[in-house]
Design a protein around this motif. Structure first.
Motif, PDB file in Angstrom:
ATOM      1  N   LYS A 197       0.683  -1.225   0.025  1.00  0.00           N
ATOM      2  CA  LYS A 197      -0.085   0.124   0.133  1.00  0.00           C
ATOM      3  C   LYS A 197       1.003   1.246   0.056  1.00  0.00           C
ATOM      4  O   LYS A 197       0.518   2.258  -0.602  1.00  0.00           O
ATOM      5  CB  LYS A 197      -0.880   0.000   1.123  1.00  0.00           C
ATOM      6  N   ALA A 198       2.032   1.068   0.791  1.00  0.00           N
ATOM      7  CA  ALA A 198       2.990   2.356   0.779  1.00  0.00           C
ATOM      8  C   ALA A 198       3.567   2.569  -0.482  1.00  0.00           C
ATOM      9  O   ALA A 198       3.616   3.733  -0.895  1.00  0.00           O
ATOM     10  CB  ALA A 198       3.903   1.851   1.725  1.00  0.00           C
ATOM     11  N   GLU A 199       3.978   1.748  -1.199  1.00  0.00           N
ATOM     12  CA  GLU A 199       4.511   1.721  -2.490  1.00  0.00           C
ATOM     13  C   GLU A 199       3.535   2.152  -3.561  1.00  0.00           C
ATOM     14  O   GLU A 199       3.898   3.065  -4.504  1.00  0.00           O
ATOM     15  CB  GLU A 199       5.052   0.335  -3.071  1.00  0.00           C
ATOM     16  N   SER A 200       2.443   1.685  -3.473  1.00  0.00           N
ATOM     17  CA  SER A 200       1.428   2.319  -4.379  1.00  0.00           C
ATOM     18  C   SER A 200       1.016   3.664  -4.065  1.00  0.00           C
ATOM     19  O   SER A 200       0.996   4.468  -4.841  1.00  0.00           O
ATOM     20  CB  SER A 200      -0.008   1.374  -4.193  1.00  0.00           C
ATOM     21  N   PHE A 201       0.950   4.247  -2.889  1.00  0.00           N
ATOM     22  CA  PHE A 201       0.709   5.416  -2.331  1.00  0.00           C
ATOM     23  C   PHE A 201       1.896   6.426  -2.921  1.00  0.00           C
ATOM     24  O   PHE A 201       1.557   7.598  -3.445  1.00  0.00           O
ATOM     25  CB  PHE A 201       0.590   5.512  -0.790  1.00  0.00           C
ATOM     26  N   LEU A 202       3.076   6.053  -2.799  1.00  0.00           N
ATOM     27  CA  LEU A 202       4.116   6.928  -3.343  1.00  0.00           C
ATOM     28  C   LEU A 202       4.129   7.114  -4.586  1.00  0.00           C
ATOM     29  O   LEU A 202       4.275   8.276  -5.320  1.00  0.00           O
ATOM     30  CB  LEU A 202       5.574   6.328  -2.722  1.00  0.00           C
ATOM     31  N   SER A 203       4.009   5.822  -5.691  1.00  0.00           N
ATOM     32  CA  SER A 203       3.931   5.925  -7.015  1.00  0.00           C
ATOM     33  C   SER A 203       2.787   6.675  -7.648  1.00  0.00           C
ATOM     34  O   SER A 203       3.090   7.518  -8.459  1.00  0.00           O
ATOM     35  CB  SER A 203       4.135   4.536  -7.698  1.00  0.00           C
ATOM     36  N   GLY A 204       1.702   6.675  -6.759  1.00  0.00           N
ATOM     37  CA  GLY A 204       0.582   7.570  -7.222  1.00  0.00           C
ATOM     38  C   GLY A 204       0.955   8.849  -7.151  1.00  0.00           C
ATOM     39  O   GLY A 204       0.044   9.816  -7.649  1.00  0.00           O
ATOM     40  N   ARG A 205       1.923   9.305  -6.407  1.00  0.00           N
ATOM     41  CA  ARG A 205       2.254  10.894  -6.281  1.00  0.00           C
ATOM     42  C   ARG A 205       3.547  11.270  -6.632  1.00  0.00           C
ATOM     43  O   ARG A 205       4.073  12.454  -6.656  1.00  0.00           O
ATOM     44  CB  ARG A 205       2.255  11.100  -4.716  1.00  0.00           C
ATOM     45  N   GLY A 206       4.115  10.115  -7.476  1.00  0.00           N
ATOM     46  CA  GLY A 206       5.224  10.685  -8.210  1.00  0.00           C
ATOM     47  C   GLY A 206       6.446  10.816  -7.407  1.00  0.00           C
ATOM     48  O   GLY A 206       7.566  11.391  -7.639  1.00  0.00           O
ATOM     49  N   LEU A 207       6.587  10.088  -6.128  1.00  0.00           N
ATOM     50  CA  LEU A 207       7.322  10.278  -5.112  1.00  0.00           C
ATOM     51  C   LEU A 207       8.414   8.844  -5.153  1.00  0.00           C
ATOM     52  O   LEU A 207       7.893   7.986  -5.657  1.00  0.00           O
ATOM     53  CB  LEU A 207       6.844  10.417  -3.726  1.00  0.00           C
ATOM     54  N   SER A 208       9.421   9.064  -4.688  1.00  0.00           N
ATOM     55  CA  SER A 208      10.471   7.877  -4.803  1.00  0.00           C
ATOM     56  C   SER A 208      10.007   6.866  -3.986  1.00  0.00           C
ATOM     57  O   SER A 208       9.712   7.033  -2.798  1.00  0.00           O
ATOM     58  CB  SER A 208      12.118   8.434  -4.372  1.00  0.00           C
ATOM     59  N   GLY A 209      10.503   5.731  -4.390  1.00  0.00           N
ATOM     60  CA  GLY A 209      10.065   4.497  -3.569  1.00  0.00           C
ATOM     61  C   GLY A 209      11.131   3.992  -2.600  1.00  0.00           C
ATOM     62  O   GLY A 209      11.553   4.934  -2.003  1.00  0.00           O
ATOM     63  N   GLY A 210      11.629   2.932  -2.813  1.00  0.00           N
ATOM     64  CA  GLY A 210      12.677   2.489  -1.916  1.00  0.00           C
ATOM     65  C   GLY A 210      12.287   1.649  -0.713  1.00  0.00           C
ATOM     66  O   GLY A 210      10.917   1.295  -0.624  1.00  0.00           O
ATOM     67  N   SER A 211      12.963   1.357   0.102  1.00  0.00           N
ATOM     68  CA  SER A 211      12.600   0.488   1.514  1.00  0.00           C
ATOM     69  C   SER A 211      11.657   1.671   2.193  1.00  0.00           C
ATOM     70  O   SER A 211      12.046   2.415   2.697  1.00  0.00           O
ATOM     71  CB  SER A 211      13.792   0.160   2.006  1.00  0.00           C
ATOM     72  N   SER A 228       8.132   2.471   7.708  1.00  0.00           N
ATOM     73  CA  SER A 228       7.093   2.938   8.604  1.00  0.00           C
ATOM     74  C   SER A 228       6.481   4.195   7.774  1.00  0.00           C
ATOM     75  O   SER A 228       6.610   4.717   6.776  1.00  0.00           O
ATOM     76  CB  SER A 228       7.834   3.484   9.995  1.00  0.00           C
ATOM     77  N   TYR A 229       5.575   4.746   8.454  1.00  0.00           N
ATOM     78  CA  TYR A 229       4.714   5.966   8.160  1.00  0.00           C
ATOM     79  C   TYR A 229       5.681   7.075   7.880  1.00  0.00           C
ATOM     80  O   TYR A 229       5.751   8.179   7.027  1.00  0.00           O
ATOM     81  CB  TYR A 229       3.551   6.552   8.863  1.00  0.00           C
ATOM     82  N   ALA A 230       6.619   7.362   9.010  1.00  0.00           N
ATOM     83  CA  ALA A 230       7.673   8.473   9.074  1.00  0.00           C
ATOM     84  C   ALA A 230       8.519   8.235   7.726  1.00  0.00           C
ATOM     85  O   ALA A 230       8.972   9.166   7.219  1.00  0.00           O
ATOM     86  CB  ALA A 230       8.745   8.108  10.220  1.00  0.00           C
ATOM     87  N   ASP A 249      -2.168  13.739   3.610  1.00  0.00           N
ATOM     88  CA  ASP A 249      -2.371  12.708   2.507  1.00  0.00           C
ATOM     89  C   ASP A 249      -2.271  11.247   3.417  1.00  0.00           C
ATOM     90  O   ASP A 249      -2.946  10.369   3.092  1.00  0.00           O
ATOM     91  CB  ASP A 249      -1.627  12.674   1.586  1.00  0.00           C
ATOM     92  N   ILE A 250      -1.317  11.113   4.298  1.00  0.00           N
ATOM     93  CA  ILE A 250      -0.745   9.610   4.630  1.00  0.00           C
ATOM     94  C   ILE A 250      -2.189   9.242   5.846  1.00  0.00           C
ATOM     95  O   ILE A 250      -2.466   8.235   5.422  1.00  0.00           O
ATOM     96  CB  ILE A 250       0.367   9.977   5.475  1.00  0.00           C
ATOM     97  N   CYS A 251      -2.433  10.325   6.605  1.00  0.00           N
ATOM     98  CA  CYS A 251      -3.620  10.157   7.413  1.00  0.00           C
ATOM     99  C   CYS A 251      -4.754   9.609   6.774  1.00  0.00           C
ATOM    100  O   CYS A 251      -5.598   8.733   7.029  1.00  0.00           O
ATOM    101  CB  CYS A 251      -3.926  11.300   8.213  1.00  0.00           C
ATOM    102  N   GLU A 252      -5.464  10.318   5.589  1.00  0.00           N
ATOM    103  CA  GLU A 252      -6.442  10.104   4.787  1.00  0.00           C
ATOM    104  C   GLU A 252      -6.228   8.782   4.010  1.00  0.00           C
ATOM    105  O   GLU A 252      -7.151   7.861   4.125  1.00  0.00           O
ATOM    106  CB  GLU A 252      -6.592  11.171   3.802  1.00  0.00           C
ATOM    107  N   ASN A 253      -5.094   8.265   3.584  1.00  0.00           N
ATOM    108  CA  ASN A 253      -4.967   7.175   2.818  1.00  0.00           C
ATOM    109  C   ASN A 253      -5.019   5.817   3.807  1.00  0.00           C
ATOM    110  O   ASN A 253      -5.250   4.817   3.485  1.00  0.00           O
ATOM    111  CB  ASN A 253      -4.007   7.059   2.149  1.00  0.00           C
ATOM    112  N   PHE A 254      -4.312   5.995   5.060  1.00  0.00           N
ATOM    113  CA  PHE A 254      -4.084   5.129   5.823  1.00  0.00           C
ATOM    114  C   PHE A 254      -5.079   4.830   7.090  1.00  0.00           C
ATOM    115  O   PHE A 254      -4.988   4.023   8.073  1.00  0.00           O
ATOM    116  CB  PHE A 254      -2.569   5.043   6.269  1.00  0.00           C
TER     117      PHE A 254
END
Length: 618
Positions: free
Chosen positions: A488-502, A505-507, A518-523
């Motif tokens: 879910k985290a990787e999908s969340f990042l890619s959907g916003r054009g942000l870098s992935g990687g390991s 945590s939410y941090a 956005d994190i609070c709304e999605n998770f």
């Protein structure tokens, strides 16, 4: 004149401006019998210039004052008519609250607070002399012959000492806005050994709102859902808007064509003014390539038509002021209710006082506010609070209360004044703080409130609010450190054009550039947590790496701060010190090696000489 005993007090505060109010309240709240002497009860907490509190770096000071049990933030919240957050487009470290206040309400609310504070007596009168015996302060003599006996005295006279109003060819003995000046005390300060100098500041005209064409200005509304200044308050309400406009070529022509009538340029004013708050004349001359300058129309309150014209302070003659203001689009028919003016006043060299703000030559005598060479309500209030606490601690035989540069903007302010001094009215700016990432306005209570935990300033109300905020913050940080669903985290990042990687945590998502909202709304996390707590936690996570690096730098600097220098040190006997360093060290009399290293004219080699000397002495 026959002298008589006015009363016996623990502490006497001279002045009832923003510094004097904080000093008197702090002293009285320590259950010490306190007197506050003021020229006029109607000038208590008077906002002689802009009716606003806060702003860049100044908002940090207000929140720190509140975190230490001061009153400015509380009073600003009570009388707020508009709240904004400055620098929202920049990093959290430089974001600051700014509140437009009701000018008259601010005065009345602070006066009411003072009048209903136990252990505090307010007296209208003028101080004539600081009474000293055997190197220790023993009281204050007034011009009417009254003696206020005291164990400590705090001088917070603002811009009233030998004050003169200057407007064009007219020079008058007067304090701000027609209040009487304090003409008697400067001579006493000089006799005691203070180095007195002359500074200048100024203020714009106030216009009649009914004569302004607001349709020709841009509306500047307040912002919703901002925190209050005081950690004890929830929110403030936006009741008025401000307006933005500009000067133009005609305005500049009027100014440039009449510089011979400007006291700033014809030699009538020779005192030093604030570099970071110049008059409109100075701006037009200094920035001759600019076609226009911003001005803001700011209401002075809910019960008045007076409008403050920020950005157009002046000392031009009245007829030039009229033409100058009317040349601006929207002000063609404006009527001036109060003309702009410059004010010159006596102040001291803050190198004459210790970081506790106690005068080096008289025990128990403190100075705070614009008498120390600062400008601004917030800088004054911060010093007033620290002087009040230290005067109380002196009487109660407690260790001095000094804040470090890594702990608070207040620490930066006072260290700059007492270590480096100032040759112009000093204004707090975020750029002055080398550890500003550590000094965000939203962490002021976490940093400073524990320092007053064993004092009367830490009320039951403040204790409850502080412990709740501290718990909420810790719980929020713990949640953000919790494991996030990887897919879910990787999908969340890619959907916003942000870098992935390991991502663990939410941090980690925040560190990848995701917004906590956005994190609070999605998770579905952190529901019910106050917005300010979430924003504070988000900034803490975002700057975690910088905070760790700062912590290492602070730890290194503290080693020098912890090395005390003897009070009776004879710098003339220390071989290896350069002449300039020796003279500066004798002038400032630093308390620690760290402070010595920040003095102008003292270089790292001189500090090394002091380190070797200390080791040899041991």
């Amino acid at each position: 004149m026959r002298e008589f005993t006015e009363g016996q007090f623990d502490i006497v505060v001279i002045g009832a401006g923003h510094a004097g109010c904080e000093s008197a309240l702090a002293s009285a709240r320590f259950n010490l019998k306190t007197a506050m002497l003021t020229l006029n009860l109607d000038s208590i907490a008077f906002m002689a210039c802009n009716p606003s509190i806060g702003g860049t770096a100044k908002g940090h000071l207000v929140r720190e004052i509140d975190a230490l049990g001061g009153e400015m933030g509380v009073n600003a919240d009570k009388t707020s008519i508009q709240m904004r957050m400055l620098n929202e487009g920049k990093g959290e470290a430089v974001q600051s609250l700014r509140c437009q206040c009701d000018k008259n309400a601010y005065h009345h609310e602070m006066k009411r607070t003072l009048e209903n504070t136990k252990n505090l007596r307010i007296i209208q009168g003028e101080a004539k002399e600081i009474l000293v015996e055997n190197g220790k302060v023993r009281g204050v003599l007034t011009t009417y012959g009254g003696i206020l006996e005291a164990k400590a005295v705090i001088v917070a006279t603002g811009v009233y000492l030998n004050a003169e109003i200057v407007t064009g060819e007219l020079r008058q003995k007067s304090g701000p806005s027609g209040f009487a000046p304090a003409n008697a005390l400067t001579e006493s300060l000089i006799k005691l050994g203070f180095n007195v100098r002359r500074f200048k500041t100024g203020t714009p005209a106030r216009l009649d709102a009914r004569t302004i064409d607001y349709d020709k200005f841009s509306v500047q509304p307040g912002e919703e859902n901002l925190p209050a200044f005081s950690f004890l308050d929830e929110r403030t309400e936006n009741l008025r808007v401000c307006h933005l406009g500009y000067t133009n070529g005609q305005t500049h022509e009027i100014i440039l064509g009449n510089l011979d009538r400007s006291p700033l340029y014809n030699g009538d004013i020779t005192s030093t003014g604030p570099r970071y708050c110049p008059s409109i004349e100075t701006k037009v001359v200094r920035f001759s390539d600019k076609e226009r300058h911003q001005i803001f129309l700011e209401p002075e309150g809910l019960d008045t038509n007076e409008v403050y014209v920020q950005g157009m302070s002046s000392s031009m003659p009245h007829d030039i002021q009229r033409d100058m203001y009317r040349s601006i689009q929207g002000l063609e028919n404006s009527e001036i209710m109060r003309y702009a003016y410059a004010i010159e006043y006596d102040c001291i060299d803050a190198l004459d006082v210790y970081p506790t703000l106690e005068f080096k030559k008289v025990e128990g005598l403190y100075t705070a506010g614009q008498i120390n060479g600062t400008s601004g309500y917030e800088e004054a209030a911060a010093q007033g609070l620290i002087a009040g606490i230290n005067a109380a601690y002196k009487i109660l035989k407690k260790p001095p209360f000094v804040l470090g540069r890594d702990e608070a903007y207040i620490g930066v302010l006072i260290d700059d004044l007492t270590t480096k001094g100032t040759e112009e009215p000093y204004r707090m700016m975020t750029s002055r703080a080398e550890y500003r990432i550590n000094l965000r306005h939203d962490t002021a209570d976490f940093r400073l409130t524990p320092k007053i935990a064993d004092t009367p300033l830490f009320t039951e109300e403040r204790k409850k609010v502080f412990e709740t905020r501290k718990r909420q913050f810790a719980e929020t940080i713990a949640v953000l450190g919790g494991r996030a669903d990887r897919q879910k985290a990787e999908s969340f990042l890619s959907g916003r054009g942000l870098s992935g990687g390991s991502v663990v945590s939410y941090a980690d998502l925040i560190r990848r550039g995701a917004r906590l909202k956005d994190i609070c709304e999605n998770f579905g996390i952190l529901e019910g947590v106050p917005e300010e707590i979430k924003k504070c936690a988000e900034a803490t996570v975002k700057y975690e790496g910088y905070l760790k690096k700062n912590a290492q730098q602070i730890e290194k600097a503290k080693k020098l701060e912890e090395k005390a220098l003897p009070a009776d040190i004879d710098y003339d006997e220390i071989k290896g010190l350069r002449l300039e360093a020796r003279e500066q060290l004798k002038r400032v009399r630093p308390l620690t090696l760290g402070q010595a290293g920040r003095i102008y004219g003292v270089n790292p080699a001189d500090v090394t000489v002091l380190i070797v000397w200390l080791a040899t002495r041991k």
